[in-house]
Design an enzyme around this catalytic site. Structure first.
Site, PDB file in Angstrom:
ATOM      1  N   HIS A 141     -12.486   3.282   5.624  1.00 17.85           N
ATOM      2  CA  HIS A 141     -13.239   2.054   5.308  1.00 17.85           C
ATOM      3  C   HIS A 141     -14.742   2.349   5.278  1.00 17.85           C
ATOM      4  O   HIS A 141     -15.449   2.011   4.324  1.00 17.85           O
ATOM      5  CB  HIS A 141     -12.918   0.977   6.356  1.00 17.85           C
ATOM      6  N   GLU A 142     -15.212   3.031   6.341  1.00 13.76           N
ATOM      7  CA  GLU A 142     -16.662   3.276   6.422  1.00 13.76           C
ATOM      8  C   GLU A 142     -17.133   4.266   5.370  1.00 13.76           C
ATOM      9  O   GLU A 142     -18.173   4.064   4.744  1.00 13.76           O
ATOM     10  CB  GLU A 142     -17.031   3.784   7.827  1.00 13.76           C
ATOM     11  N   HIS A 145     -17.650   2.697   2.085  1.00 17.67           N
ATOM     12  CA  HIS A 145     -18.930   1.995   1.921  1.00 17.67           C
ATOM     13  C   HIS A 145     -19.973   2.951   1.344  1.00 17.67           C
ATOM     14  O   HIS A 145     -20.815   2.570   0.527  1.00 17.67           O
ATOM     15  CB  HIS A 145     -19.447   1.443   3.247  1.00 17.67           C
ATOM     16  N   TYR A 156     -24.242  -6.606  -0.075  1.00 21.96           N
ATOM     17  CA  TYR A 156     -23.462  -6.988   1.097  1.00 21.96           C
ATOM     18  C   TYR A 156     -23.718  -8.448   1.499  1.00 21.96           C
ATOM     19  O   TYR A 156     -24.154  -8.753   2.612  1.00 21.96           O
ATOM     20  CB  TYR A 156     -23.794  -6.050   2.265  1.00 21.96           C
ATOM     21  N   GLU A 165     -16.481  -5.280   1.032  1.00 24.50           N
ATOM     22  CA  GLU A 165     -15.567  -5.151   2.174  1.00 24.50           C
ATOM     23  C   GLU A 165     -14.123  -4.919   1.712  1.00 24.50           C
ATOM     24  O   GLU A 165     -13.400  -4.084   2.276  1.00 24.50           O
ATOM     25  CB  GLU A 165     -15.633  -6.413   3.040  1.00 24.50           C
ATOM     26  N   ASP A 176      -4.685   5.427   4.675  1.00 21.55           N
ATOM     27  CA  ASP A 176      -3.791   5.212   5.832  1.00 21.55           C
ATOM     28  C   ASP A 176      -2.614   4.396   5.323  1.00 21.55           C
ATOM     29  O   ASP A 176      -2.547   3.190   5.505  1.00 21.55           O
ATOM     30  CB  ASP A 176      -4.558   4.456   6.932  1.00 21.55           C
ATOM     31  N   GLU A 184      -4.845  -1.448  13.097  1.00 21.97           N
ATOM     32  CA  GLU A 184      -3.722  -1.587  14.042  1.00 21.97           C
ATOM     33  C   GLU A 184      -3.707  -0.489  15.097  1.00 21.97           C
ATOM     34  O   GLU A 184      -3.252  -0.728  16.232  1.00 21.97           O
ATOM     35  CB  GLU A 184      -2.376  -1.652  13.300  1.00 21.97           C
ATOM     36  N   ASP A 194      -0.132  -5.944  16.601  1.00 17.77           N
ATOM     37  CA  ASP A 194      -1.122  -6.776  15.884  1.00 17.77           C
ATOM     38  C   ASP A 194      -2.125  -5.875  15.180  1.00 17.77           C
ATOM     39  O   ASP A 194      -2.059  -4.651  15.258  1.00 17.77           O
ATOM     40  CB  ASP A 194      -1.811  -7.752  16.853  1.00 17.77           C
ATOM     41  N   ASP A 220     -21.729 -14.157   8.939  1.00 22.44           N
ATOM     42  CA  ASP A 220     -21.179 -12.861   8.500  1.00 22.44           C
ATOM     43  C   ASP A 220     -21.529 -12.555   7.044  1.00 22.44           C
ATOM     44  O   ASP A 220     -20.672 -12.255   6.210  1.00 22.44           O
ATOM     45  CB  ASP A 220     -19.653 -12.848   8.694  1.00 22.44           C
ATOM     46  N   HIS A 225     -16.278 -10.581   5.697  1.00 24.76           N
ATOM     47  CA  HIS A 225     -15.029 -10.122   6.329  1.00 24.76           C
ATOM     48  C   HIS A 225     -13.940 -11.180   6.254  1.00 24.76           C
ATOM     49  O   HIS A 225     -12.815 -10.951   6.682  1.00 24.76           O
ATOM     50  CB  HIS A 225     -15.282  -9.753   7.805  1.00 24.76           C
TER      51      HIS A 225
HETATM   52  C1  TI1 Z   1     -23.188  -3.364  11.830  1.00 25.43           C
HETATM   53  C2  TI1 Z   1     -22.989  -4.456  10.859  1.00 25.43           C
HETATM   54  C3  TI1 Z   1     -21.501  -4.693  10.615  1.00 25.43           C
HETATM   55  C4  TI1 Z   1     -20.937  -3.581   9.783  1.00 25.43           C
HETATM   56  C5  TI1 Z   1     -19.531  -3.955   9.431  1.00 25.43           C
HETATM   57  C6  TI1 Z   1     -18.725  -2.711   9.101  1.00 25.43           C
HETATM   58  S1  TI1 Z   1     -19.046  -2.092   7.508  1.00 25.43           S
HETATM   59  C7  TI1 Z   1     -17.283  -3.072   9.105  1.00 25.43           C
HETATM   60  O1  TI1 Z   1     -16.837  -3.808   8.247  1.00 25.43           O
HETATM   61  N1  TI1 Z   1     -16.570  -2.548  10.106  1.00 25.43           N
HETATM   62  C8  TI1 Z   1     -15.159  -2.767  10.124  1.00 25.43           C
HETATM   63  C9  TI1 Z   1     -14.540  -1.809  11.137  1.00 25.43           C
HETATM   64  C10 TI1 Z   1     -13.062  -1.773  10.916  1.00 25.43           C
HETATM   65  C11 TI1 Z   1     -12.529  -1.282   9.712  1.00 25.43           C
HETATM   66  C12 TI1 Z   1     -11.162  -1.236   9.511  1.00 25.43           C
HETATM   67  C13 TI1 Z   1     -10.292  -1.705  10.570  1.00 25.43           C
HETATM   68  C14 TI1 Z   1     -10.823  -2.200  11.749  1.00 25.43           C
HETATM   69  C15 TI1 Z   1     -12.219  -2.258  11.941  1.00 25.43           C
HETATM   70  C16 TI1 Z   1     -14.823  -4.203  10.442  1.00 25.43           C
HETATM   71  O2  TI1 Z   1     -13.885  -4.747   9.904  1.00 25.43           O
HETATM   72  N2  TI1 Z   1     -15.611  -4.789  11.357  1.00 25.43           N
HETATM   73  C17 TI1 Z   1     -15.317  -6.171  11.812  1.00 25.43           C
HETATM   74  C18 TI1 Z   1     -14.906  -6.117  13.265  1.00 25.43           C
HETATM   75  C19 TI1 Z   1     -16.525  -7.063  11.637  1.00 25.43           C
HETATM   76  O3  TI1 Z   1     -17.645  -6.495  11.501  1.00 25.43           O
HETATM   77  O4  TI1 Z   1     -16.319  -8.291  11.635  1.00 25.43           O
HETATM   78 CA    CA Z   2      -3.736   0.867   8.904  1.00 24.28          CA
HETATM   79 ZN    ZN Z   3     -17.132  -2.710   6.224  1.00 22.00          ZN
END
Ligand code: TI1
Ligand code: CA
Ligand code: ZN
Length: 310
Positions: A141-142, A145, A156, A165, A176, A184, A194, A220, A225
Site C-alpha cells: 500500500h505504502e 503511494h 490526496y 487510497e 498480498d 488483517e 477481522d 480525513d 480512507h
Molecule cells: C500520516 C498521514 C496518514 C497517512 C495514511 C497512510 S498513506 C495510510 O493510508 N496508511 C494505511 C496503513 C494501512 C494500509 C493497509 C492496511 C492497514 C493499514 C491506512 O489505511 N491507515 C489508516 C489507519 C488511516 O490512516 O486511517
Molecule cells: Ca491482506
Molecule cells: Zn494510504
C-alpha cells in the site's frame, strides 16, 4: 564485491522465518539491511519521527534480530519484484530510485505512510495495531503511494484522494493475494478474523460501496480512507465478479484487474481525477489491453454501473 549480495535471515513480526538480501563489510561483519541489488535500505527510527531515516539496521552476523525491520525489508523486496516482473517497472520511479524505509517511527504510532521521500512504519499500540510492517499489504500500500506520486500524482484530497487510497489498497490486495482483506495480519492482535478494510465487502468495516453513500465532509482529507471503499468494490467485482445493486458482473481475475488499474494509473489518470474519470480511464485501459468488445471491458462497465458511477 562478493559481500554485497549476502542472504540474511531473521524472524518477522509474526515470528515467521524470512530470508532477504543484505550487505556485509568485507570482513563479514557487521551486516546491514541494505539490498544493493534492488537499492532497498531499512532503518531504525528509534521511536522518533524528526531525524529520519534514523540508523541503518545492522547485525554482527547475517542473522537479524529485528522483526519490524526484517518484514519492512523483505516485503519491500517482494513489492519491488512484483512491479518489476509484472509491469516491467524499475522501482517506484521507474528509474531504479533508492527505496528507504524506517521502522519504529514515533511512539506507538497506529499507522504507516509514504512521506514523499521514504516509507514510515509505526509500532502500533499493541491494541489497534501491532508493528505495521508485519503485513505485506501495508508495505505494498505504502510503496504504491510512491508509484502513484511518480505517475498520476492523484491529489490526496476528496475524490482524487479516495482514488489514491483505493489504488494503494488494490495493489496491496493484489500483491498480498491470499484474500481481499487489508491489514488483517497486523490489525487487533488480540482478535482474529477481522481486518481494517475489505475490498469484497467495504461496509463490513464501515466503508460505502456505492457512490450515493459517499462521505461528503472535511475529515480525513475529505474521507480518503472512507470513499476508497467505493472504488475498491468496483475493483473487487471486476476481478471476482458478483451481483451488486441488481447489476451482474462477470469476473476476469485479479491479474487482469490489476493490469487495468496499473495502466490507468500510469497512462490516463490525472492529479484531480474524480470517480467519473476513473471509470473512463479503466474502460480505456481495458480496451487497450483486451479489445473494445472484450469481456474485460464489459466487466469494467458493469462494475462501475453497479457502484453508481455511470
Ligand atoms: C500520516 C498521514 C496518514 C497517512 C495514511 C497512510 S498513506 C495510510 O493510508 N496508511 C494505511 C496503513 C494501512 C494500509 C493497509 C492496511 C492497514 C493499514 C491506512 O489505511 N491507515 C489508516 C489507519 C488511516 O490512516 O486511517
Ligand atoms: Ca491482506
Ligand atoms: Zn494510504
Amino acid at each position: 564485491n562478493a559481500l554485497q549480495h549476502v542472504t540474511g535471515h531473521g524472524k518477522g513480526v509474526l515470528g515467521d522465518d524470512k530470508n532477504f538480501d543484505v550487505r556485509c563489510e568485507t570482513s563479514g561483519s557487521p551486516c546491514y539491511l541494505d539490498d544493493v541489488n534492488r537499492k532497498i535500505q531499512t532503518y531504525d527510527a528509534e521511536k522518533q519521527d524528526q531525524n529520519l531515516p534514523g540508523k541503518l539496521i545492522k547485525s554482527s552476523s547475517t542473522t537479524f534480530n529485528e522483526p519490524a525491520g526484517v518484514d519492512a525489508h523483505t516485503y519491500a523486496e517482494k513489492t519491488f519484484d512484483f512491479y518489476k516482473k509484472k509491469f516491467g517497472r524499475n522501482s517506484f520511479d521507474d528509474k531504479g530510485g533508492k527505496l528507504i524505509s524506517s521502522v519504529h517511527v514515533g511512539d506507538k504510532w497506529n499507522n504507516a505512510a509514504w512521506d514523499g521521500k521514504q516509507m514510515l512504519y509505526g509500532d502500533g499500540d499493541g491494541k489497534v495495531f501491532t508493528m505495521l510492517s508485519g503485513s505485506l499489504d501495508v508495505v505494498a500500500h505504502e510503496l504504491t503511494h510512491a508509484v502513484t506520486e511518480n505517475t498520476a500524482n492523484l491529489q490526496y484530497w476528496g475524490e482524487s484522494g479516495a482514488l489514491n487510497e483505493s489504488i494503494s489498497d488494490i495493489m496491496g490486495a493484489t500483491i498480498d493475494s491470499k484474500n481481499w482483506l487489508l491489514g488483517e495480519d497486523i490489525y487487533t492482535p488480540d482478535k482474529s478474523g477481522d481486518a481494517l478494510r475489505s475490498l469484497a465487502d467495504p461496509p463490513k468495516y464501515k466503508q460505502p460501496d456505492h457512490y450515493k453513500d459517499r462521505y461528503i465532509g472535511f475529515q480525513d482529507n475529505g474521507g480518503v480512507h472512507t470513499n476508497s471503499g467505493i472504488n475498491n468494490k468496483a475493483a473487487y467485482l471486476i476481478a471476482a465478479g458478483g451481483t451488486h445493486h441488481q447489476v451482474k458482473v462477470q469476473g476476469i481475475g485479479r491479474d487482469k484487474m490489476s493490469a487495468i488499474y496499473y495502466r490507468a494509473l500510469t497512462l490516463y489518470l490525472t492529479p484531480n481525477a474524480d470517480f467519473a474519470e476513473m471509470r473512463k480511464a479503466a474502460i480505456e485501459s481495458a480496451t487497450d489491453l483486451y479489445g473494445a468488445n472484450s469481456a474485460e471491458v464489459t466487466a469494467v462497465k458493469k462494475a462501475y454501473d453497479s457502484i453508481g458511477v455511470n
